[in-house]
Write a protein that holds these residues in place. Structure first.
Motif, mmCIF file in Angstrom:
data_model
loop_
_atom_site.group_PDB
_atom_site.id
_atom_site.type_symbol
_atom_site.label_atom_id
_atom_site.label_comp_id
_atom_site.label_asym_id
_atom_site.label_seq_id
_atom_site.Cartn_x
_atom_site.Cartn_y
_atom_site.Cartn_z
ATOM 1 N N LEU A 1 36.659 45.420 46.233
ATOM 2 C CA LEU A 1 35.306 45.972 46.101
ATOM 3 C C LEU A 1 34.307 44.886 45.715
ATOM 4 C CD1 LEU A 1 35.985 49.321 44.208
ATOM 5 C CD2 LEU A 1 35.354 49.030 46.609
ATOM 6 N N TYR A 2 34.686 44.050 44.743
ATOM 7 C CA TYR A 2 33.684 43.074 44.311
ATOM 8 C C TYR A 2 33.456 42.024 45.396
ATOM 9 C CZ TYR A 2 36.293 38.863 42.902
ATOM 10 O OH TYR A 2 37.008 37.706 42.896
ATOM 11 N N GLY B 1 45.254 39.337 42.562
ATOM 12 C CA GLY B 1 45.646 40.677 42.092
ATOM 13 C C GLY B 1 45.430 40.991 40.619
ATOM 14 N N GLY C 1 40.120 40.167 49.151
ATOM 15 C CA GLY C 1 39.907 40.354 47.719
ATOM 16 C C GLY C 1 39.826 39.011 47.039
ATOM 17 N N TRP D 1 45.438 47.870 47.517
ATOM 18 C CA TRP D 1 45.347 46.871 48.551
ATOM 19 C C TRP D 1 46.354 45.756 48.300
ATOM 20 C CZ3 TRP D 1 39.350 47.597 48.440
ATOM 21 C CH2 TRP D 1 39.033 48.734 49.212
ATOM 22 N N ALA D 2 46.545 44.902 49.300
ATOM 23 C CA ALA D 2 47.663 43.959 49.252
ATOM 24 C C ALA D 2 47.527 42.957 48.116
ATOM 25 C CB ALA D 2 47.744 43.217 50.577
ATOM 26 N N ASN E 1 39.281 44.106 43.196
ATOM 27 C CA ASN E 1 39.034 42.778 43.780
ATOM 28 C C ASN E 1 38.403 42.887 45.158
ATOM 29 O OD1 ASN E 1 40.259 41.769 41.502
ATOM 30 N ND2 ASN E 1 42.230 41.440 42.474
ATOM 31 N N ARG F 1 52.631 50.237 39.565
ATOM 32 C CA ARG F 1 52.093 50.467 40.903
ATOM 33 C C ARG F 1 53.215 50.821 41.877
ATOM 34 N NH1 ARG F 1 48.187 47.014 44.925
ATOM 35 N NH2 ARG F 1 49.595 47.039 46.694
ATOM 36 N N ASP G 1 42.921 50.723 41.382
ATOM 37 C CA ASP G 1 43.903 49.669 41.185
ATOM 38 C C ASP G 1 43.179 48.320 41.091
ATOM 39 O OD1 ASP G 1 46.953 49.208 41.373
ATOM 40 O OD2 ASP G 1 46.111 47.677 42.700
ATOM 41 N N PRO G 2 43.667 47.374 40.289
ATOM 42 C CA PRO G 2 42.998 46.064 40.214
ATOM 43 C C PRO G 2 42.817 45.409 41.589
ATOM 44 C CG PRO G 2 44.676 46.217 38.534
ATOM 45 C CD PRO G 2 44.776 47.482 39.336
ATOM 46 N N THR G 3 43.771 45.588 42.489
ATOM 47 C CA THR G 3 43.611 44.977 43.813
ATOM 48 C C THR G 3 42.430 45.594 44.553
ATOM 49 O OG1 THR G 3 45.161 46.568 44.740
ATOM 50 C CG2 THR G 3 46.055 44.439 44.079
ATOM 51 N N VAL G 4 42.226 46.899 44.308
ATOM 52 C CA VAL G 4 41.090 47.565 44.950
ATOM 53 C C VAL G 4 39.792 47.052 44.343
ATOM 54 C CG1 VAL G 4 39.972 49.781 45.327
ATOM 55 C CG2 VAL G 4 42.457 49.590 45.539
ATOM 56 N N VAL H 1 36.715 40.347 36.519
ATOM 57 C CA VAL H 1 37.845 41.052 35.941
ATOM 58 C C VAL H 1 37.736 42.546 36.215
ATOM 59 C CG1 VAL H 1 38.342 39.372 34.152
ATOM 60 C CG2 VAL H 1 36.633 41.147 33.732
ATOM 61 N N ALA H 2 38.908 43.179 36.420
ATOM 62 C CA ALA H 2 38.944 44.624 36.601
ATOM 63 C C ALA H 2 39.151 45.325 35.266
ATOM 64 C CB ALA H 2 40.065 44.996 37.568
ATOM 65 N N SER H 3 39.608 44.580 34.263
ATOM 66 C CA SER H 3 39.814 45.137 32.928
ATOM 67 C C SER H 3 39.447 44.053 31.933
ATOM 68 C CB SER H 3 41.276 45.543 32.740
ATOM 69 O OG SER H 3 42.109 44.414 32.912
ATOM 70 N N GLY I 1 43.980 46.136 53.273
ATOM 71 C CA GLY I 1 42.612 46.231 52.785
ATOM 72 C C GLY I 1 41.799 44.978 53.044
ATOM 73 N N PHE J 1 44.582 39.122 38.069
ATOM 74 C CA PHE J 1 43.806 38.090 37.386
ATOM 75 C C PHE J 1 43.353 38.522 35.987
ATOM 76 C CE2 PHE J 1 39.215 37.023 36.767
ATOM 77 C CZ PHE J 1 39.377 35.732 36.304
ATOM 78 N N ALA J 2 42.808 39.755 35.903
ATOM 79 C CA ALA J 2 42.215 40.182 34.630
ATOM 80 C C ALA J 2 43.252 40.255 33.518
ATOM 81 C CB ALA J 2 41.526 41.538 34.788
ATOM 82 N N PHE K 1 39.205 33.015 39.135
ATOM 83 C CA PHE K 1 39.810 34.162 39.805
ATOM 84 C C PHE K 1 41.095 33.765 40.520
ATOM 85 C CE2 PHE K 1 40.313 36.998 43.467
ATOM 86 C CZ PHE K 1 40.529 38.168 42.769
#
Ligand code: HEM
Ligand SMILES: [Cu+2]
Lengths: 570, 319
Positions: free
Chosen positions: A83-84, B245, A149, B296-297, A81, B288, A76-79, A467-469, A146, B247-248, B242
């Motif tokens: 992670l990075y 959530g 992020g 995550w939140a 964020n 989601r 997931d994009p939140t994940v 960015v996640a994507s 989590g 952002f990208a 950034f």
């Protein structure tokens, strides 16, 4: 060094030492205790840091797995964020700072002929905070919502949004961990600086001191000046997050830009806290493996402090596009550009040292050469980033990610590897396998170019960082970067294998395997608890007298013979 | 650097070799500088030309230094290696004052030259206007008086009627002087466009790679900005700072069109009904939730803005 009597596996003097030292049998437990011996603390730092290198590396592999395709499909994009954010935080605060403090602990006392650090208990306390905040940071993976992020910058207002509203949240633990890291670093800095100022061997004036010690003072001075500012900024952030203040929140009359100033006032110089000791390592290693004096020793030494000074007045180059007025952009562009001058002096001095030398391509030398090669590249992209109109385009894109990884990984971490290959025999008493070392170097060199070069290209074409994507036009560069990253993961296998198997059953190391000049090489490998004990040599010449035929210390033969006899147990 | 090794009278072959090396380094650097234009997106604003030239200059100088230094390193690797059992030392040179002065002064001159050129470029572009801080929430911001941006006389009317650019988690909204709302940005080609940047929640970055321009949107501030699009086309506008959530996904397009087409578009847009803009972040967030809200939140996306014209996520962009 050809021993006829079977050598005992440790220096016999260690049994008389008040506390155990590395290399002595059956007391690995000292690494788990509040030990005040700088050499034990040094290894504690190193091992902890290498563990977190693996943690941070694992996080980056998952990130590169996500980024190998344009869509956000792996996590997931939140994940992503989270992670990075954790990747950056772990690598800086739990890998680089601790490992460099490991070098400080191992190298400073023997290099200056001191028995230990000035404040051994403070030293141990500084170390033990590392696992404490390491656990706090790792625990943030487990709290609801989590980990943080918000990136390692943690810019408000985004960083204090706290979506779930819990008091204990990822961001809370993150700030706590960073603040503790800061306190630990300040404690370390007080100790290192005092030791270097007060505890040098007789005859070792400032201009007979090894460059590593010069850079250590220059770097630790930054910690003392900058960290209080960061810590204050972080505490205010914590208040905004947890206690409803609004130092940084516009609704309450605060200003988010204030945080950026606090943050970068320390965090720009922080990059020099990391790179200066590595400049020190390069300056130590090139003379040894090129068999020549360090070119322009005095200038190289002083340039360290020029860098310290300049690094404190450039921070706004991270805020060129944040609404900074033009005059301020111009001013900070000029100061940033000036840093290239003392930095250039060092690079040219290393190249001057190589010129006309007798190069020995050991693993340590290969990593140093590779590190300098990469650093020249990164310095040039750094100048581009300092150029306001160019930064307005490439700032906050993958170009920046490419730039600072070329510094932080391809220069600093290379330097760390070089240092490990160079001093491992000194502090463990065992040689590393050169074959595995060279394999490690080759894989790392190819892997890092493959990972970080394409990032520059993606950034120039406009791919934002974090960015996640991303749009499909960036796919090619990202596939290359991901493959490179996986190769870097593979490269750690020979490295770890080498460390573990050499320490367990490597060939015994003589006191001075590289035929190097320096006080640490006049000691047995590993050195006894108190280094020279009460027989501290008197230094009579500068540190890099290769080919000059000048002894480093009075009575040099006696020390050499003493170290050799300790090694063979004769 | 040959001078250090051959401190006597230089041998002719060494001078020739050095000359050849410098010449080929120069040639390679010019080539790299020329290449550098191809590493960048299409040039679609008045900023692109000067920025790209400045970048090319740096690529050229940088290549020269990089190739020069690594060339010397390669030379030592090839010709200064110790044979296997040779334990000798190299030449015990401890330094060379003249050389050290040279390699302090030359870099100093180079970087100051670059800085000087860069200041000149920034001055001609002068994209950044004033910034006012506004407290009392985002509603107050729209009433805020635009600070003087010192526009040229011809631009005065446009400067008095800027386009509002509002960044949110995670959407873009553009409000034109005639009251049109859109989620893709339309700009007339060849004219200076004036923008007022603001953000309602967190910091965002207004970044159009084809324009080579980027400026943060800061909650609690209104920032005046201006730029001159110079090439018709559809380009990406990306959030560069950034913003949490999704952002990208916070991307949209800038559409640059000839002034007449732009005016037509404005008039036509006003006749469209207001409706929620297409929004990638909302779609992802709903997916989601449908999957059980794992991950995550994150704060939920702000409701997509109500617009006359929504961005078309399928429309191909040039860069
Ligand atoms: C000649 C030397 C250097 C110059 C002129 C330089 C310049 C810059 C500039 C202007 C930026 C900001 C780019 C942006 O955010 O838009 C930057 C980012 C960065 N640099 Fe360098 N740099 C140099 C060397 C270094 C060194 C030695 C290090 C590390 C030890 C380093 C680490 C970083 C990091 C970590 C960032 C990014 C921070 C972040 O955005 O998270 N740089 N550099
Ligand atoms: Cu910086």
């Amino acid at each position: 060094m050809t021993s006829t009597t079977p050598a005992p596996p440790f220096d016999p003097r260690v049994l008389k030492a008040p506390h155990p030292v590395p290399g002595a049998p059956n007391n690995w437990r000292r690494f788990l205790s509040f030990n005040t011996d700088a050499k034990v603390i040094g290894l504690q730092y190193m091992i902890t840091a290498l563990f977190f290198l693996l943690v941070g590396g694992l996080l980056s592999m998952i990130m590169r797995g996500e980024l190998i395709t344009p869509a956000a499909d792996l996590v997931d994009p939140t994940v992503y964020n989270g992670l990075y954010t954790m990747h950056g935080t772990v690598m800086l605060f739990l890998f680089l700072f601790p490992i460099l403090n490991g070098f400080n602990n191992l190298l400073i006392p023997p290099m200056i002929g001191a028995p230990d650090m000035a404040f051994p208990r403070l030293n141990a306390a500084a170390f033990w905070m590392v696992p404490v905040f390491g656990v706090i940071l790792m625990a943030s993976f487990l709290v609801p919502g989590g980990p943080s992020g918000a990136g390692w910058w943690a810019y408000p207002p985004q960083s204090i949004q706290n979506p779930l509203g819990h008091f204990i949240n990822g961001q809370f633990l993150w700030i706590l961990a960073v603040a503790l890291s800061g306190i630990s670093s300040i404690m370390g800095a007080v100790n290192f600086i005092t030791t270097i100022i007060r505890m040098r061997a007789p005859g070792m004036g400032w201009f007979r001191m090894p460059i590593f010690c010069w850079t250590a003072v220059a770097a630790q001075a930054i910690q003392l000046i900058g960290l209080p500012v960061l810590t204050a900024g972080a505490v205010l952030l914590l208040f905004d997050l947890s206690f409803g203040t609004s130092f940084y929140l516009p609704e309450g009359g605060g200003d988010p830009m204030l945080y950026q100033h606090f943050f970068w006032f320390y965090s720009h110089p922080a990059v020099y806290v990391m790179v200066l000791p590595v400049f020190g390592i390069f300056s130590e290693l090139f003379p040894v493996y090129a068999r020549k004096p360090l070119f322009g020793y005095h200038v190289v030494a002083i340039a360290s402090f020029a860098i310290t000074f300049l690094s404190l007045i450039v921070w706004v180059h991270h805020m060129f596009y944040s609404g900074t007025p033009q005059w301020m952009r111009n001013l900070f562009m000029v100061t940033t550009m000036l840093i290239a001058v003392p930095t250039g002096i060092k690079v040219f001095a290393w190249i001057g040292t190589l010129w006309g030398g007798k190069l020995r391509l050991t693993t340590a030398m290969l990593f140093s050469l590779g590190g300098v090669f990469n650093f020249i590249f990164a310095g040039i992209t750094g100048i581009m980033l300092a150029t306001v109109p160019v930064d307005i385009h490439v700032g906050n894109t993958y170009f920046v990610v490419g730039h600072f990884h070329t510094v932080i990984f391809s220069t600093i971490t290379y330097g760390v590897f070089a240092g490990i290959y160079h001093w491992f025999p000194k502090f463990t008493g065992r040689m590393l396998y050169e074959g595995l070392g060279k394999l490690h170097f080759v894989l790392t060199f190819i892997g890092s170019q493959l990972t970080f070069l394409p990032m520059h290209a993606a950034g120039l074409m406009g791919m934002p960082r974090r960015v996640a994507s991303y749009d499909p036009e960036f796919a090619f560069a990202n596939v290359l970067a991901s493959l490179g990253a996986f190769l870097l993961g593979v490269a750690t296998i020979p490295f770890l294998l080498n460390l573990v198997s050499s320490w367990v059953r490597g060939e015994k190391a003589p006191p001075n395997p590289w035929n190097a000049i320096g006080l640490e090489w006049l000691l047995p490998s590993p050195p006894p608890a108190e280094n020279f004990e009460d027989d501290v040599p008197t230094v009579i010449s500068g540190p890099y007298g290769y080919g000059l035929g000048r002894p480093l210390v009075e009575d040099e033969e006696r020390y050499v013979a003493k170290a050799a006899s300790a090694a063979t147990g004769a | 650097m040959t001078t250090t090794a051959t401190s006597g009278s230089p041998r002719p072959w060494a001078v020739l070799l050095l000359l050849a090396a410098v010449l080929s380094d120069l040639a390679a650097s010019f080539w790299m500088a020329a290449q550098s234009h191809r590493w960048l997106p299409v040039a679609a604003s008045a900023a692109a030309g000067p920025v790209d030239d400045l970048f090319a200059l740096e690529v050229g100088i940088g290549s020269f230094i990089f190739l020069g230094c690594s060339g010397v390193m390669l030379w030592t690797l090839l010709f200064n290696r110790a044979p296997k059992y040779d334990l000798d030392n190299g030449d015990p040179i401890e330094g060379n004052l003249k050389l050290e002065i040279v390699w302090t002064v030359i870099p100093l001159v180079i970087v100051m030259l670059i800085a000087w050129k860069a200041i000149a470029v920034s001055t001609t572009l002068s994209t950044l206007g004033g910034k006012v801080r506004v407290s009392g929430g985002h509603a107050a911001m729209h009433g805020a008086e635009a600070p003087a941006a010192a526009p040229m006389a011809a631009d005065a009317t446009a400067a008095a009627n800027p386009i509002d650019v509002i960044g949110r988690q995670w959407s873009w909204e553009f409000i034109y002087p005639n009251g049109v709302h859109s989620s893709e940005l339309h700009l007339p080609e060849g004219q200076r466009s004036f923008l007022r940047l603001s953000a309602t929640d967190v910091i965002h970055g207004f970044y159009v790679p084809a324009f080579r321009l980027k400026q943060d949107l800061i909650p609690g501030s209104v920032i005046d900005y201006s730029l001159i699009p110079t090439r018709a086309g559809r380009y990406r506008l990306r959030d560069s700072m950034f913003s949490g959530g999704y952002f990208a996904s916070n991307q949209t397009d800038v559409v640059v069109e000839p002034p007449e087409a732009y005016e037509d578009w404005l008039a036509e847009a006003l006749r469209q009904p207001l409706r929620p803009a297409a929004n990638a972040a909302t779609d992802l967030y709903n997916q989601r939730l449908a999957r059980g809200d794992r991950g995550w939140a994150t704060v939920p996306p702000a409701p997509p803005p109500l617009v006359h014209v929504s961005a078309d996520p399928e429309a191909p962009h040039e860069s």
